[in-house]
Design an enzyme around this catalytic site. Structure first.
Site, PDB file in Angstrom:
ATOM      1  N   SER A   1     -10.065  -1.505   7.118  1.00  0.00           N
ATOM      2  CA  SER A   1      -9.422  -1.017   5.726  1.00  0.00           C
ATOM      3  C   SER A   1      -8.691  -2.070   4.985  1.00  0.00           C
ATOM      4  CB  SER A   1      -8.573   0.229   5.933  1.00  0.00           C
ATOM      5  OG  SER A   1      -9.518   1.392   6.169  1.00  0.00           O
TER       6      SER A   1
ATOM      7  N   LYS B   1       0.840  -1.295  -0.087  1.00  0.00           N
ATOM      8  CA  LYS B   1      -0.029   0.074  -0.172  1.00  0.00           C
ATOM      9  C   LYS B   1       0.919   1.303  -0.127  1.00  0.00           C
ATOM     10  CE  LYS B   1      -4.136   1.677   2.611  1.00  0.00           C
ATOM     11  NZ  LYS B   1      -4.979   1.536   3.911  1.00  0.00           N
TER      12      LYS B   1
ATOM     13  N   SER C   1      -9.629   1.347   3.033  1.00  0.00           N
ATOM     14  CA  SER C   1      -8.618   2.149   2.219  1.00  0.00           C
ATOM     15  C   SER C   1      -7.767   1.509   1.508  1.00  0.00           C
ATOM     16  CB  SER C   1      -8.172   3.185   3.197  1.00  0.00           C
ATOM     17  OG  SER C   1      -7.435   2.812   4.127  1.00  0.00           O
TER      18      SER C   1
END
Length: 446
Positions: free
Chosen positions: A182, A83, A158
């Site tokens: 997330s 990420k 997210s």
């Protein structure tokens, strides 16, 4: 439906067998994934930066170790995406925020350093919801990440890029961060497995935080075993004691959280599957737990701490933050000290109360989310994190696993169930036992 390429189909755990048998080399595996990224990522927008040169060099070194019979770990040579808020030397580190677009990591996050020490190959950086404050990955600076099952639908967030890339076979596994769901929300929306480890089990040093109180780093992958292998390579400290032998609790959320009937059906189907296997499952109602209030409590803490994290860059480059993200952080900055003190006290008391209610059980089963993936232009459901936030508040491990499709076995969008437990191993073991097959997105199967 399975992937037609045996390298992609192998995931994480299967690659070690291929490497050991010399059926495939780490360099060949990396080339498979780099080729898929080049061909398929333009439709997904999951990868924002690819380190082909670094990945090839790491794979070559891994191949030499496997040839000598001295791999560093079971994930030596496995291609992994990370990420965009997790530091890896030489790669962008912007957390999906335009104000940090040109920032490049000068050191590895501890979790990435541990993966590299285990021989993992870092492919590149993945898309995410701006600043990790949201669950759609409709990023105003870096573009929308598409759900691989249906274009135009959110992959969740997210860590949306992480979930989409792992589901579409653009990497063997991916790292995400989880503040109130997330990792598990995108894993659920994309039809794969996702693990939020227990608090402190994976270091967040080197991660651009949203909330240092609630953040966790965890893996997304296409099997529970793949999640376990990646987690174990990063894990620190001693695991909690297993609650094996205790019954499992099944959450009764009726009248408290509005849940889509198809989600309810898939959840009840998996509960029946557990009972059919001889597992003890008891219904548990948490009347003293206000799902909406706890979600809002987590949001308050996240926006307050997020403002502290980004305060300097907000002053320097306010135009580098979207209006929605900047407004959320500004709201956090306006909160008076007494309200913050009460929020942290409420977080602590809620965590203690929830852990006490679960103390007689091996863990808690619930839907991962009250809904499934939705169209980007639809209103964003406010309750996406109602179930997932429980594990962040309690500091307990939780895994999301696939429970079917909205159209049954014939197609549709993925459905997901969450299991909270006292140990990561217990959560993943039950997830593997109860999961329905991971359905490969048809357009990405080749």
């Amino acid at each position: 439906m399975a992937f037609s390429n045996p390298v992609v189909e192998a995931g994480v755990a299967g690659l070690a067998a291929l490497f050991r048998e010399r059926a495939v080399t780490p360099s060949e595996a990396v080339e498979v994934y780099l080729s898929r990224i080049e061909r398929l990522n333009p439709r997904l927008n999951a990868f924002l930066a690819v380190d082909a040169e670094g990945a090839r060099a790491a794979a070559l070194a891994s191949g030499a170790r496997w040839a000598a019979g001295r791999p560093l770990s079971p994930i030596d040579g496995v291609p992994i995406g990370i990420k965009a808020n997790i530091a890896s030397v030489g790669l962008p580190l912007h957390a999906g925020i335009d104000a940090y677009r040109d920032q490049v990591a000068d050191h590895d996050a501890v979790c990435v350093a541990r993966l590299k020490a285990a021989g993992a190959v870092i492919l590149g950086v993945l898309n995410m919801h701006e600043g990790a404050l949201g669950a759609t990955t409709d990023n105003p600076a870096f573009g929308r990440c598409q759900n691989p099952h249906w274009s135009g639908f959110t992959p969740g967030g997210s860590s949306g890029g992480s979930g989409a890339a792992a589901a579409a076979g653009l990497c063997a596994a991916a790292l995400g961060t989880d503040t109130m769901g997330s990792v598990r929300i995108p894993s659920g929306y994309c039809g794969i497995f996702g693990l939020k480890p227990g608090r402190g089990r994976v270091s967040t040093e080197g991660v651009i935080p949203l909330s240092w109180t609630l953040d966790n780093v965890g893996p997304h992958a296409r099997s529970a075993e793949d999640c376990r292998l990646v987690f174990e390579a990063m894990a620190e400290g001693a695991a909690a004691l297993s609650a094996e032998g205790r019954p499992w609790a099944a959450l009764d959320f009726s009248g408290q959280v509005r849940v889509d009937p198809r989600v309810v059906w898939a959840f009840e189907d998996r509960l029946q599957a557990a009972r059919d296997l001889g597992l003890a499952v008891e219904t548990l109602r948490l009347d003293d737990y206000d799902f909406g209030a706890v979600r809002r409590l987590g949001l308050l803490i996240s926006e307050v701490e997020g403002h502290v994290v980004h305060e300097a860059r907000l002053a320097e480059r306010p135009e580098g933050f979207s209006r929605a993200f900047a407004d959320g952080l500004a709201w956090g900055a306006r909160q008076p000290a007494p309200r913050l003190a009460k929020a942290y006290r409420e977080l602590e008391t809620t965590a203690a109360r929830l852990r006490a209610r679960l103390s007689g059980y091996a863990g808690l089963l619930s839907p991962t989310t009250p809904q499934f993936a939705f169209v980007f232009d639809d209103p964003v459901p406010v309750n996406q994190a109602d179930f997932t936030a429980m594990a962040n508040v309690a500091g307990m491990p939780a895994a999301a696993f696939p429970s079917g499709l909205t159209g049954g076995m014939d197609g549709g969008l993925p459905l997901s169930v969450q299991v909270m437990a006292w140990t990561e191993a217990d959560a993943l073991d039950l997830a593997q036992t109860l999961a329905r097959p991971v359905f490969t997105p048809p357009d990405f199967a080749g």
